[in-house]
Structures are given as C-alpha cells and as structure tokens.
Design a protein around this motif. Structure first.
Motif: not given
Length: 175
Positions: A37-48, A140-146
């Motif tokens: 689930f953490l990997l799925i969340l990580l991939l979704l955030q990376l896509t966004i 800011l959202a991109r950097h926080v997301g990274l």
C-alpha cells in the motif's frame, strides 16, 4: 472537497494501522500489505507530481479561467470579486481598465489605502496575480511531494526489511 480529504485520510489511517499491527504482531502478511500500500501511495504521488511538472501551463491557464469566470459572474456587483481583490491586492480581471470601460466608479479595493487618485496606488490585474500565487503554491506542493516520496520510499524499504527479518526469524525458530 472535504469528503475527498476525509476519504483519503481514512485510507492513510488504515494503511498506518496495518503497518503498526504488522510490526507489533510480527505478521509478515500485514507488514508486506503495508509495504505494498505504501508503494501504491508512492506511485500515485509520483504521478501527481510528474503531472504538476509537465502540465504547469495548463494548470495556470485553468487558474486564469477561474478569475475570468468570477469576473463575468460578478462584474456588476462588487461582492465576490471585491473580496478577491482585497485578498490578492489586485484590480479587475486584467487591471483598472476593466472597471473604467465597464463601470463608472472604481472600487476602493483596487487601490492601496483606498486612494485611486494617484495612479501609483492602483494594483495590477487579478488574473496575473492569482496565476503567480498558484504557481508559487504549485512549486511548494511539488517540493513537499518529493520530500514525502523520499520518506515513503524509506518507509517502504524498512517495511520490507522488517517483513523479511520476521520471516527469517520464524523460519529459524521452526528448527
């Protein structure tokens, strides 16, 4: 929007629950489910984040359209758009000329200190100000997301290591 945030928060709490219970009970299945689930969340955030990087111009145009629609709906009554002008320190859709051509008097929210007699006190257009504001928020959202992706990646690695360690420990204790 609030329902969406509550739903996402509930999913995150459930995923965290899996991780905690998996670690406490030393359950390989729960820990690996948490990692997946953490990997799925990580991939979704990376896509966004990739979408935010690649479609920044479309995003800014959409934010400009928000101001255009607000101006068209509220150009005669200074209600909503007046509040936008006060918060962003701007004037009209593209500048004070929008008021001069459409309305006889310029609202006081268009000028610094409410004094519109001096042309130096007049603010710029709301469309460009809102786009600048949203551009900064997007950055800011991109950097926080990274940063969150890095933290989640470390969490994923630790969860996999923990599950592997528990699996090996249980296998060794069988003999």
């Amino acid at each position: 929007m609030p329902i969406g945030l509550i739903t996402i928060s509930s999913i995150v709490v459930f995923i965290s629950f899996l991780g905690c219970c998996g670690a406490i009970r030393e359950s390989v299945f729960m820990t690996m489910t948490y990692a997946v689930f953490l990997l799925i969340l990580l991939l979704l955030q990376l896509t966004i984040i990739v979408l935010l990087f690649t479609n920044k111009d479309k995003f800014l145009d959409a934010m400009g359209d928000v101001i255009d629609k607000a101006w068209e709906q509220d150009s005669r009554e200074n209600g909503i758009f007046d509040a936008i002008q006060k918060s962003l320190h701007c004037c009209g859709k593209n500048g004070i000329t929008d008021y001069i051509t459409n309305l006889p008097n310029v609202p006081k929210s268009c000028c610094e200190g409410g004094n519109c007699l001096n042309p130096l006190n007049v603010y710029g257009g709301c469309r460009s100000k809102f786009q600048e504001f949203m551009s900064g928020s997007t950055d800011l959202a991109r950097h926080v997301g990274l940063g969150l992706i890095v933290v989640e990646l470390v969490g994923f690695i630790f969860a996999c290591c923990l599950a592997n360690n528990v699996r090996n420990y249980k296998r060794r204790n069988v003999y």
